[in-house]
Design a protein around this motif. Sequence first.
Motif, PDB file in Angstrom:
ATOM      1  N   ASN A 206      -6.831   6.256  10.070  1.00  0.00           N
ATOM      2  CA  ASN A 206      -6.715   5.872   8.663  1.00  0.00           C
ATOM      3  C   ASN A 206      -7.071   4.393   8.521  1.00  0.00           C
ATOM      4  O   ASN A 206      -6.222   3.523   8.636  1.00  0.00           O
ATOM      5  CB  ASN A 206      -5.277   6.125   8.190  1.00  0.00           C
ATOM      6  CG  ASN A 206      -5.141   6.029   6.687  1.00  0.00           C
ATOM      7  OD1 ASN A 206      -5.927   5.357   6.024  1.00  0.00           O
ATOM      8  ND2 ASN A 206      -4.142   6.681   6.150  1.00  0.00           N
ATOM      9  N   ARG A 209      -5.338   2.127   5.844  1.00  0.00           N
ATOM     10  CA  ARG A 209      -3.951   1.879   6.201  1.00  0.00           C
ATOM     11  C   ARG A 209      -3.848   0.810   7.293  1.00  0.00           C
ATOM     12  O   ARG A 209      -2.986  -0.064   7.241  1.00  0.00           O
ATOM     13  CB  ARG A 209      -3.296   3.190   6.662  1.00  0.00           C
ATOM     14  CG  ARG A 209      -1.834   3.069   6.998  1.00  0.00           C
ATOM     15  CD  ARG A 209      -1.058   2.454   5.853  1.00  0.00           C
ATOM     16  NE  ARG A 209       0.385   2.560   6.060  1.00  0.00           N
ATOM     17  CZ  ARG A 209       1.269   1.841   5.385  1.00  0.00           C
ATOM     18  NH1 ARG A 209       0.872   0.994   4.461  1.00  0.00           N
ATOM     19  NH2 ARG A 209       2.554   1.982   5.599  1.00  0.00           N
ATOM     20  N   SER A 212      -4.264  -2.386   5.703  1.00  0.00           N
ATOM     21  CA  SER A 212      -3.102  -2.803   4.915  1.00  0.00           C
ATOM     22  C   SER A 212      -1.936  -3.218   5.811  1.00  0.00           C
ATOM     23  O   SER A 212      -0.981  -3.818   5.346  1.00  0.00           O
ATOM     24  CB  SER A 212      -2.665  -1.683   3.967  1.00  0.00           C
ATOM     25  OG  SER A 212      -1.852  -0.756   4.654  1.00  0.00           O
TER      26      SER A 212
ATOM     27  N   SER B  92       1.393   0.286  -0.139  1.00  0.00           N
ATOM     28  CA  SER B  92       1.287   1.683   0.266  1.00  0.00           C
ATOM     29  C   SER B  92       0.166   2.285  -0.577  1.00  0.00           C
ATOM     30  O   SER B  92      -0.422   1.612  -1.409  1.00  0.00           O
ATOM     31  CB  SER B  92       2.595   2.413   0.014  1.00  0.00           C
ATOM     32  OG  SER B  92       2.762   2.606  -1.371  1.00  0.00           O
ATOM     33  N   PHE B  93      -0.118   3.547  -0.341  1.00  0.00           N
ATOM     34  CA  PHE B  93      -1.240   4.172  -1.029  1.00  0.00           C
ATOM     35  C   PHE B  93      -0.777   5.368  -1.849  1.00  0.00           C
ATOM     36  O   PHE B  93       0.272   5.942  -1.586  1.00  0.00           O
ATOM     37  CB  PHE B  93      -2.292   4.623  -0.016  1.00  0.00           C
ATOM     38  CG  PHE B  93      -2.975   3.481   0.660  1.00  0.00           C
ATOM     39  CD1 PHE B  93      -4.177   3.005   0.200  1.00  0.00           C
ATOM     40  CD2 PHE B  93      -2.393   2.855   1.755  1.00  0.00           C
ATOM     41  CE1 PHE B  93      -4.809   1.938   0.814  1.00  0.00           C
ATOM     42  CE2 PHE B  93      -3.010   1.790   2.374  1.00  0.00           C
ATOM     43  CZ  PHE B  93      -4.220   1.330   1.905  1.00  0.00           C
ATOM     44  N   SER B  96      -0.589   9.923   0.515  1.00  0.00           N
ATOM     45  CA  SER B  96       0.254   9.472   1.618  1.00  0.00           C
ATOM     46  C   SER B  96      -0.587   8.913   2.753  1.00  0.00           C
ATOM     47  O   SER B  96      -1.570   9.512   3.187  1.00  0.00           O
ATOM     48  CB  SER B  96       1.121  10.619   2.097  1.00  0.00           C
ATOM     49  OG  SER B  96       0.711  11.043   3.360  1.00  0.00           O
ATOM     50  N   ALA B  97      -0.227   7.731   3.201  1.00  0.00           N
ATOM     51  CA  ALA B  97      -1.036   7.022   4.180  1.00  0.00           C
ATOM     52  C   ALA B  97      -0.322   6.934   5.515  1.00  0.00           C
ATOM     53  O   ALA B  97       0.249   5.922   5.860  1.00  0.00           O
ATOM     54  CB  ALA B  97      -1.364   5.625   3.660  1.00  0.00           C
ATOM     55  N   GLU B 165       5.804   6.597   5.750  1.00  0.00           N
ATOM     56  CA  GLU B 165       4.942   5.535   5.271  1.00  0.00           C
ATOM     57  C   GLU B 165       5.767   4.308   4.901  1.00  0.00           C
ATOM     58  O   GLU B 165       5.394   3.170   5.203  1.00  0.00           O
ATOM     59  CB  GLU B 165       4.183   6.057   4.054  1.00  0.00           C
ATOM     60  CG  GLU B 165       3.045   5.173   3.648  1.00  0.00           C
ATOM     61  CD  GLU B 165       2.475   5.594   2.319  1.00  0.00           C
ATOM     62  OE1 GLU B 165       2.582   6.779   1.975  1.00  0.00           O
ATOM     63  OE2 GLU B 165       1.947   4.725   1.626  1.00  0.00           O
TER      64      GLU B 165
END
Lengths: 327, 256
Positions: A206, A209, A212, B92-93, B96-97, B165
Amino acid sequence: MSVPDGVQESRAAWRLGIITPRRKKIFFGLLVAAGLVLPHLVYPVFLMNVLCMALFASAFNLLLGYTGLLSFGHAAFLGTAGYVTGYLLKAWGLPVELGVLAGTAVATLLGWAIGALAIRRSGIYFAMITLGFAQMIYFLAVQLPFTGGEDGLQGIPQGKALGFIPLHDPYALYYFVFAVFALGFGVIYRTIHSPFGHVLRSIRENEPRALSLGYDVARYKLVAFVISAGLAGLAGSTKALVLQFVTLTDVHWHKSGEVVLMTLLGGMGTVMGPSVGALLVVAMENYLTGFGDWVTVIIGSVFVAGVLAFRRGIVGEALHLVRNFPF
Amino acid sequence: MTDPTAPGDGLILETRHLTKDFRGFVAVSDVSLRVRRGTIHALIGPNGAGKTTVFNLLTKFLPPSSGAILYRGEDITRDRPAEVARKGMVRSFQVSAVFPNLTVLENVRVALQRSLGTSFHFWKSDHSLKVLHGRALELLEAVDLAGLRDTVAVELPYGRKRALEIATTLALDPEMLLLDEPTQGMGHEDVGRVVELIRRVAADRTVLMVEHNLSVVADLCHTITVLQRGSILAEGPYAEVSRNPQVLEAYIGAAE
C-alpha cells in the motif's frame, strides 16, 4: 508478553510452526550440499547457466516480488555488465575478480541513473520507461565498436581466480560461480529479511499508506532498484565468464521478458521461486533444442499452463499448501 | 480534556485562502480553516463538497493552486507528504488502509520501525525489529487486536481493519490525526466502537476528521466546519451549526 489465547492465535502458531528457523537452516544446508555435489552428476556448464539466470531472476524478484515494481528492462543490466567484464578481461587483461566487480559496478551505476528517472512513474509507465532505456542500451550495444556488434564479444579469457586457480577447468569455474551465486543470493535474502525489506513490502502492499507513515517511498524504491540492478549485473558478469562470450541476446528485450517469465513461473515474492523458474526455463531451452524453433512455443505453453494452474507460481503454491495443510 | 471552547486556545493547524483548481474545476475555494490544539474538529458536507480534497491538500498528497497551510505556526505549503507525516500530522484514508498481506503485528511494526532509524539498513537482520513487539502489542491491545497479532490483515473484517489502521496511525504518536471518514461503511456496532476509540485517542491529541454521518459528529466533535461546493458554509459547535438554515438546506437538498 501476555497475549490472550484464541483460535486465531493457535492457528497462526502452526502457520509459523511448519517453517521454523531450524528447518530453514537445514533446507539451505541441503541446498549448499546439493550445489557442491551436483557438478559431478550433471553437466557443469548447464548448472552454471542455471545459477547465473537464477541470480538474475532473484535480483529481479527483489523489485517485482518485494517492492511491487515491474521492470521491463533488466536485460540492460545483465548485458551491460557482461560486456564490461568481457571487454576488461579480454582487452585489459584484468584479474577475474576485478573484471566481475567492474561489470557489477557499472550495472549498479546504470541502475541508479535509470532508476532515478523510472521511479517517478508507477505501474505500466514505470515498465515502459525501463523498457525504453533498455532499448537505448541495446542500440548502444549494436553500435559501439567494443561490443563486437552483431558478432558479439568473443573469446573472453577465464584467467585464474585469486591468481592461481585456473578457471578454464570446468569444476574450478563451477565452484567459483557457485560462490558468486551464494554471495549474491545471500545479499538478496538478507535484503528481503531486513528492516529495509519490511519497508519495501509495505510499499508493495500500500504505497500511499507507506507514504502517510512518513516513508519517502521514492528513495526506498531507488535503493531497491539499484541493488537489483547491481545483482543483475553480477549475474551478467559471471555469465560472460562462463560462456566466454557476450552477444546482443543478453541486452535484447527478450531477455527482459524471460526473467519476468522465470519469476512468475517459480513464484514471485518467494525466496526460492525465481531460482526454480530459472532452472525450469534454462532446462527447457537446453534439453528441448531438438525441437528447433518450437522451443519458444513449448516454453510459452508451459508458462501459460503454469500461470493458469499455479497463480502463485510453483514455489508460491507449494508454500500455500504447506501453510494451510490441516494437521 | 481542556475546555475547547475556552478562548485563547492555540491553533495547531491553519489554512489561509486555500484553493485547488483542477483545470478550471474549483474543488476547494478560499478555505480558511482554523483547528485549535486539543480539539476534535469535523469537516462535513454533502458529497462532492471537497472534504477529501481538503484532506489531500493538508497532507500534501495534492499541491494547492494557491493559499497557505500552517502547521504549528510553520508554513508547510511546500512540504512533501512524508515530511508532513514526520512532523506529526498523520492521516488515514477513506478506503481502509492496511497492508493487506502483512500480519496485524507487522502492520503496526512498520509504523514503529521508522523510529529505529534503520529503515534503509538492508544488511541488517529483521530480528532487530523484535524490540518493537512490546510497543506494538500495547498499541494492538488498545484497539482489542492483540489476540489477532499473527492474522494476515486481509482476513480481518472491515471494522477491525479500521481499528488496525488507527492503531498503525497511533504508532507514530502523532500530534495531529487526520481521519478520512473513519466510520464509513461500518455497521452500527462498529461505529460506536470507533467513536469511543477516537474519543480516547483524542485525549492528548488534535483530531481533524472528515465525516458524512452527522450523528457521529454531534456529540464527538467540538467544532464543525461545513463545506459546500468547495467553500466554507458554516462553522461552530454542533448545536449552532445544526440550526443554521443554510446548512439544513444544503443537507436536505443533498438528501433529495
